[in-house]
Design an enzyme around this catalytic site. Structure first.
Site, PDB file in Angstrom:
ATOM      1  CE  LYS A 198      -8.835   8.582  -2.123  1.00  0.00           C
ATOM      2  NZ  LYS A 198      -9.682   9.602  -1.502  1.00  0.00           N
ATOM      3  CB  ILE A 210      -6.482   4.116  -5.173  1.00  0.00           C
ATOM      4  CG1 ILE A 210      -7.480   4.208  -4.032  1.00  0.00           C
ATOM      5  CG2 ILE A 210      -7.174   3.704  -6.428  1.00  0.00           C
ATOM      6  CD1 ILE A 210      -8.516   5.312  -4.303  1.00  0.00           C
ATOM      7  CG  ASP A 270      -9.738   0.845  -5.882  1.00  0.00           C
ATOM      8  OD1 ASP A 270      -8.608   1.372  -5.739  1.00  0.00           O
ATOM      9  OD2 ASP A 270     -10.790   1.511  -5.874  1.00  0.00           O
ATOM     10  CE1 TYR A 315     -15.214   5.550  -4.230  1.00  0.00           C
ATOM     11  CE2 TYR A 315     -15.382   6.814  -2.206  1.00  0.00           C
ATOM     12  CZ  TYR A 315     -15.312   6.766  -3.589  1.00  0.00           C
ATOM     13  OH  TYR A 315     -15.337   7.916  -4.318  1.00  0.00           O
TER      14      TYR A 315
END
Lengths: 478, 469
Positions: free
Chosen positions: A270, A232, A230, A145
């Protein structure tokens, strides 16, 4: 003398990357079905817009979830004053429960380890501030990302060292790649403090398998560095294989792990589609990190108004169970429709089962195997096809030709328009490659070809390994 | 190894300070009128609890804003997705208009120059990241809000150098104090990037005079440095003199669109003026487009929840409401402050004359056993543990003179304030009588000493009697 800081005047915010250029193009000419039907369609924004009707129904039935309605106002003063950085207990309990449910209740989360932050953006920066000093480094598998360049590095002074992953093995994180990155960091005199993995992956849309996770945990334990997971996109895993969280792996009998090294970053942006509410979470198994992150959360607490809403919503077990199932179902359908339609025009993507996007393989459309050619192609997609997609280079992908394309941030109609534009572009592109006298044969072949593709269509075909047609003509010859 | 960062293991978060310890003690034994009437009364929290009824009645009349609706239609999805760090335009407009209204509309603000942040906490830290490098310094007049040690220094690596202000002139900033601070920074090899003032002042509760503001403008012009004016209490000015904002001074001196104009930045928040600390609404206002641009990007780390932006944009756009709120809020603050001042007077305690804020700067120098900070801590501990009032000692605010305390008055009911004053009066009374009896004992000892040879046994008996009382 009165100059501003280097941080403020430099490029560390990362917004000069092409990832953001596409957004700018979209913003000057955004698609609207009636007002701007030729505008740019936003496919560069990883938002989950599929479940709002579902959520709205719940809101209508629960006016007390807002502290401002007649039904909720009796708690208004209490909420308005609540700025305790421990966060509302009911908020933490509800988030911990939600995180557990998203992982099939295979693992439990402790509400006292839930620390708030200004979105996952704030969470990542906070974790970096807690774990590393300026000049130290985190390893990050590519592609990753683009926001990490800002979140982890900008104000913290921490460096990122890429762990290169290749399409040849579906961008799997290998032990060799990890070791190579570690050595590279050492050669650059960078002290490695941790490894950051995004699981499910952005931009790949894939999850890490058990073996890879165990490998990763083994690696960080051996090197005595932190592991930041992470997660998410955890609730966006819409089909098999099932998601495996770091929180599960460390509980397994055959896994030896120093828990003080394990930290999870989470958010509701998300999984629930609430990026505007800024609900970020730092969940650490290290008490000192929990304590420090909590103090730092003063710089990005979740609005108590929002804490109250989320606590109400996520405490409703029936709603949560239904939501998780419905969200998966809608994502699955949209993903299937999108990828199937793409394959019909000869576009493949990395086989994926999660996320709000696909990792599209346009390598064969590149003029040459370079990032310059990728940028050229990307500009064509933005300016001619009028779709904002994100070029792989902005994700630090090691190989040119890959693009992240989001599919969950638009309604069905817009999706259909996007696909028709892609279809048009691909057909034009293929026709341009075909010499004129072969055109009549081409048209009769198209129909049977697409039927054959439907028969063969299933997610398992769309992997980089399977032979992707250069053009319908090439396919017909075979 | 598994080492954490230096930031995680040091004390720069400042939470070992007495300011926070008092809070902790309060939390262990909080006063409750019914459930815990002998508990500690919280007077260390600068909250505005006096005007919630006004907010609640506005909410009752405006169900759309309350329920994610606009003109009856649900805008939940729109809000849930809105994460643009430029902020909700309607909210920024309403906020700058509110800021102008608080300043009597003598100045106007441009919504394009405002950056939304997660509270003033985040605004102040962000400005440090924008204006200073690690190791640079900002000058702050003392006494100052203890939270600045965390907000300005912790993760930024910026230093604070105090501008010493004293009771000799009501703690006003003087030219010599400014110069002295600047020189002190230079002696420490610290590059000064600016001055940060809080106006109205926390903990003093006073507004800065025009002279002080002029002095500051001259100083930052001369040194070519920044000025940050933290004006989060601007809406709490309840009596004269009227609030004069730094922007008003710049305007009056025709300094708009000059270099110094771009070096003045304002921090604001709705935590004090509207009493909404939980909603995390802070703002940076700057005339320097580069600061605005950088701070806007940094606000990604602490955006204001869109849900909150929407609610407050509706509330603050209601000019009838804001006018009524500002006026009534002032009246209630004025009344409450007078009550505190009167209560202190009954206990023979004075305070700095104040016209703003949610607290008074109370003078307890006469109650110290010695003119030292140790004595101040001694007194403070007695007040927290024995008198059961959590107030904030001046040393936690970096005051250069011992004996001053910040006492909040707007975060409790009137009855609770009355009780707090009674406790204080009893405490002061008991000290006075102890003093008197100690004084008597001293006198009697002197008398007996002259005749000690003949009265030795009698004196020791007398001493014992005194102690047992």
């Amino acid at each position: 003398m009165a100059a501003m800081s280097k941080i403020a005047t430099g490029n560390g915010h990362g917004e000069n990357s092409p990832y953001f250029d596409g957004w700018k193009a979209y913003e000057t000419d955004p698609f609207h079905p009636i007002d701007r039907p030729d505008g740019v369609i936003q496919m560069g924004l990883a938002e989950n817009q599929l479940c709002f009707d579902f959520i709205k129904k719940w809101l209508i039935k629960h006016p007390e979830a807002s502290v401002c309605t007649a039904q909720g106002v009796n708690r208004f003063k209490e909420m308005a004053l609540f700025q305790d950085y421990h966060g509302m207990p009911e908020f933490r309990r509800a988030v911990a429960k939600f995180m557990g449910k998203v992982r099939g209740d295979r693992v439990k989360f402790d509400p006292d380890r839930i620390v708030m932050s200004g979105g996952a953006t704030g969470a990542h920066e906070t974790v970096a501030f807690c774990l590393a000093d300026p000049g130290e480094a985190f390893l990050v598998p590519t592609p990753y990302y683009p926001g990490f360049d800002r979140d982890l590095k900008w104000r913290t002074g921490v460096e990122l060292v890429p762990v290169h992953c290749e399409s040849s093995n579906n961008f799997k994180i290998t032990r060799d790649a990890l070791e190579a990155a570690y050595v590279k960091a050492q050669e650059a005199n960078l002290r490695v403090k941790g490894l950051l993995i995004t699981n499910p992956s952005n931009p790949l849309g894939t999850i890490l398998d058990r073996d890879t996770l165990k490998n990763v945990v083994g690696f960080i334990n051996e090197k005595n560095i932190h592991l930041i997971g992470d997660e998410i996109y955890a609730a966006t895993v819409f089909m098999e294989p099932e998601f495996v969280s770091i929180s599960e792996i460390i509980e397994e009998d055959d896994v030896e792990c120093n828990r003080d090294l394990i930290h999870i970053v989470y958010s509701l942006s998300k999984d629930m589609g609430f990026p505007g509410f800024r609900v970020g979470i730092v969940y650490s198994y290290n008490d000192a990190v929990v304590s420090c992150a909590r103090k730092m959360s003063s710089f990005g607490l979740v609005s108590s108004q929002t804490q109250h809403l989320i606590a109400s919503m996520l405490s409703d077990d029936d709603f949560v169970d239904d939501f998780i199932a419905e969200s998966k179902n809608l994502l699955f359908k949209r993903h299937k429709y999108f990828t199937r339609s793409l394959s019909q025009v000869g576009i493949g993507s990395l086989k994926s089962n999660a996320g709000l996007f696909i990792w599209m393989d346009l390598r064969k459309l590149l003029r040459e195997k370079t990032f310059e050619a990728e940028m050229e192609l990307w500009r064509v997609i933005i300016n001619e096809v009028k779709l904002n997609v994100s070029p792989g280079s902005s994700f630090h992908c090691h190989e040119p030709g890959w693009f992240r394309v989001c599919f969950a941030n638009m309604d069905d109609n817009t999706m259909a328009v996007a696909l028709s534009r892609i279809r048009t572009f691909m057909l034009k592109n293929n026709e341009a490659m075909v010499p004129p006298r072969k055109l009549c044969r081409l048209s009769s072949l198209k129909l049977s070809l697409s039927r054959r593709m439907d028969d063969l269509m299933s997610p398992s075909i769309l992997s980089p390994h399977s032979p992707l047609p250069q053009s319908p003509l090439v396919r017909a010859r075979n | 190894m598994g080492l954490l960062s230096r930031k995680a293991t040091c004390n720069s978060h400042g939470q070992d300070s007495s300011y926070f310890l008092g809070w902790q003690e309060y939390e262990k034994n909080p006063y409750d009128e019914v459930k815990n009437p002998r508990g500690i009364i919280q007077m260390g929290l600068a909250e505005n609890q006096l005007s919630f009824d006004l907010l609640e009645s506005w909410l009752a009349k405006n169900p759309d804003a309350a329920g994610f609706k606009r003109d009856g239609q649900s805008i939940f999805k729109e809000l849930a997705l809105f994460q643009d760090y430029h902020g909700l335009p309607a909210f920024k407009k309403a906020l700058v208009d509110f800021m102008a209204e608080i300043r009597g509309n003598k100045v106007t603000f441009d919504p394009n120059n405002i950056v939304l942040t997660a509270g003033a906490t985040s605004a102040n830290e962000t400005l440090m990241f924008c204006l200073a490098e690690q190791g640079d310094a900002f000058l702050l007049p003392t006494p100052y809000y203890p939270g600045f040690d965390r907000d300005l220094k912790w993760r930024t690596g910026v230093e604070i150098v105090p501008i010493e202000c004293t009771s000799s002139n009501r703690f006003q900033i003087t030219a010599s104090a400014l110069e002295e601070a600047y020189e002190q920074a230079q002696r420490k090899n610290l590059r000064v990037k600016g001055v940060l003032v809080t106006n109205p002042s926390n903990p003093l509760g006073t507004t800065m005079t025009r002279d002080e503001l002029d002095l500051l403008v001259n100083f930052i012009t001369d040194k070519e440095i920044h000025l940050i004016s933290d004006e989060i209490y601007s809406g709490t000015v309840f009596s004269s003199p009227a609030f004069v904002s730094i922007v008003e001074v710049l305007k009056d001196r025709n300094l708009e669109n000059t270099q110094v104009w771009e070096r003045v930045h304002i921090v604001y928040s709705l935590s004090k003026d509207l009493g909404l600390p939980g909603f995390r609404v802070g703002a940076i206002y700057s005339n320097d487009p580069i600061v605005v641009a950088a701070a806007t990007k940094m606000s990604s780390f602490g955006l204001v929840s869109s849900q909150t932006q929407y609610l407050l944009s509706a509330m603050l756009s209601d000019k009838k409401f804001t006018k009524e709120y500002i006026a009534k809020n002032h009246k209630r603050l004025r009344k409450r402050q007078s009550k505190l001042v009167a209560g202190l007077e009954k206990a023979d305690i004075g305070c700095l004359e104040s016209n703003a804020g949610l607290f008074c700067w109370v003078d307890m120098r006469h109650l110290l056993s010695s003119d030292t900070f140790e004595a101040e801590m001694e007194l403070w501990k007695k007040i927290v543990y024995d008198v059961k009032l959590n107030i904030s000692p001046g040393s936690s605010c970096h005051c250069s003179e011992p004996g001053w305390f910040r006492v909040c008055f707007a975060n409790m009911s009137e009855d609770t304030l009355t009780l707090a004053m009674q406790r204080l009066k009893s405490f002061v009374g008991s000290i006075a009588s102890k003093d008197r009896s100690h004084q008597e004992l001293k006198n009697s000892r002197r008398k007996f000493r002259t005749k000690w040879v003949f009265r030795l046994s009698f004196q020791s008996f007398h001493d014992r009697e005194q102690d047992e009382r």
